[in-house]
Scaffold this active site. Structure first.
Site, PDB file in Angstrom:
ATOM      1  N   ARG A 159      51.823  15.859  67.157  1.00 20.34           N
ATOM      2  CA  ARG A 159      51.958  14.558  67.823  1.00 20.34           C
ATOM      3  C   ARG A 159      50.830  13.608  67.408  1.00 20.34           C
ATOM      4  NH1 ARG A 159      55.668  17.179  68.209  1.00 20.34           N
ATOM      5  NH2 ARG A 159      56.976  17.668  70.005  1.00 20.34           N
ATOM      6  N   SER A 228      58.725  13.539  77.119  1.00 18.05           N
ATOM      7  CA  SER A 228      57.577  14.405  77.420  1.00 18.05           C
ATOM      8  C   SER A 228      56.331  13.562  77.642  1.00 18.05           C
ATOM      9  CB  SER A 228      57.349  15.395  76.280  1.00 18.05           C
ATOM     10  OG  SER A 228      58.465  16.235  76.123  1.00 18.05           O
ATOM     11  N   GLU A 324      50.661  12.055  76.310  1.00 20.66           N
ATOM     12  CA  GLU A 324      51.315  11.739  75.040  1.00 20.66           C
ATOM     13  C   GLU A 324      51.843  10.312  75.013  1.00 20.66           C
ATOM     14  OE1 GLU A 324      55.229  13.344  72.573  1.00 20.66           O
ATOM     15  OE2 GLU A 324      54.103  14.724  73.833  1.00 20.66           O
TER      16      GLU A 324
END
Length: 336
Positions: A159, A228, A324
């Site tokens: 990520r 997420s 995130e």
């Protein structure tokens, strides 16, 4: 170029906090970018599936919305697909499956634009964007030109990418090049796909990914969310061994560098947050890693929930959960 002023942020973020964006510029070509100037660095935005505006935004918003794609043969077995940044990611995956081009089928149903995908190095079911990316075309605000950055120089990680660090705020992604294969290459090791036969077709894999994601993740068009919310933490093997001795059912996935990746959803659920709400913001009832806005949520409620999750996970496991999703203040700066 189209410029909009003083408009609601609801259509520009799938979390749908109703704040005001002072200016939104939408560009259809690199030549339009050449003519753009701003006193402050703009907030670059794709489809808003990973961005939450916490306050009225004074900084300008920039969206590169061109979405063409071209295909070039790379020998007998591979093709280069050059895609402009405004193209929908899921539509690209669907098209590749229709063309029987392998490499991104496991990334089906991930919301967002092609231009946003390299920033996060999106990944799912054992596959990351980095696995098929050849290059990223990046327009520099100061240099006023496009630089082609080879995938090896994009610093792709979990990520993560150079676009979140050295190149953050320096420009906008205008296109991405992908190397896709004409030959069958199924990746089936991830839970949810591991029951498929070894010779599963690309259509079967695509349909399974869509089915699994749909069964546990809310559609942002129906229930406001940004997917997420936290990264899966990666911890030292020694740390995991100690935790495993205390929590026998704690899942962990060994990494090549002798670390272990822990599912953040498991940590969050164990602390009782699955389905828990602070006002109208809460952890989704089927997947606690996803934070949802039931309709009239506030930034204060979101902050309260995020802080509580992080503090309880840190206290219980000595693991710091990292957000995130991009959460922005009034100046367009991340708050976490």
């Amino acid at each position: 170029m189209r410029t909009l002023t003083n408009i609601s942020a609801v259509p520009y973020s799938t979390f749908r906090f109703d704040v005001t964006l002072s200016t939104v510029h939408e560009f259809n070509s690199v030549s339009e970018l050449h003519s753009f100037t701003a006193k402050t660095a703009p907030v670059v935005l794709g489809e808003g599936s990973n961005t939450i505006f916490l306050q009225d935004l004074t900084a300008p918003v920039c969206r590169f919305v061109a979405k063409s794609k071209t295909l070039t043969e790379l020998g007998a077995d591979h093709v280069l697909v050059h895609v402009e940044a405004g193209h929908s990611w899921h539509q690209l995956v669907s098209w590749a499956v229709e063309q029987q081009l392998w490499g991104i089928e496991n990334l089906a149903l991930i919301p967002g634009s092609v231009g946003a995908a390299p920033v996060q190095n999106i990944g799912a079911y054992g596959v990351e964007l980095a696995d098929s990316c050849l290059y990223v075309d990046f327009y520099h605000w100061q240099q006023r030109k496009v630089q082609r950055i080879a995938a090896g120089r994009c610093q792709f990680g979990y990520r993560d990418s150079v676009f979140k660090h050295a190149l953050a705020g320096k420009g906008v992604i205008v296109a991405v090049g992908f190397c896709l294969s004409k030959q069958s290459n199924p990746v089936l090791g991830y839970n949810g796909l591991d029951q498929l036969p070894a010779d599963a077709t690309i259509n079967t894999i695509f349909e399974q990914v869509v089915a699994v994601r749909s069964s546990k993740l809310p559609d942002p068009a129906v229930l406001a969310n940004c997917g997420s919310f936290f990264k899966n933490p990666v911890i030292a093997l020694q740390h995991y061994t100690v935790l495993k001795s205390k929590y026998a059912d704690m899942p962990g996935f060994s990494q090549p560098d002798n670390t272990v990746k822990i599912p953040a959803a498991w940590l969050i659920e164990q602390q009782g947050f699955k389905g828990k709400h602070y006002g109208e913001v809460g952890c989704y009832k089927l997947q606690p890693l996803v934070i949802v806005n039931e309709g009239a949520g506030t930034a204060a409620q979101l902050e309260q929930l995020v802080t509580a999750v992080q503090q309880q996970v840190l206290s219980a496991y000595n693991i710091q959960l990292e957000v995130e999703v991009r959460m922005l203040n009034d100046a367009g700066q991340p708050v976490r």
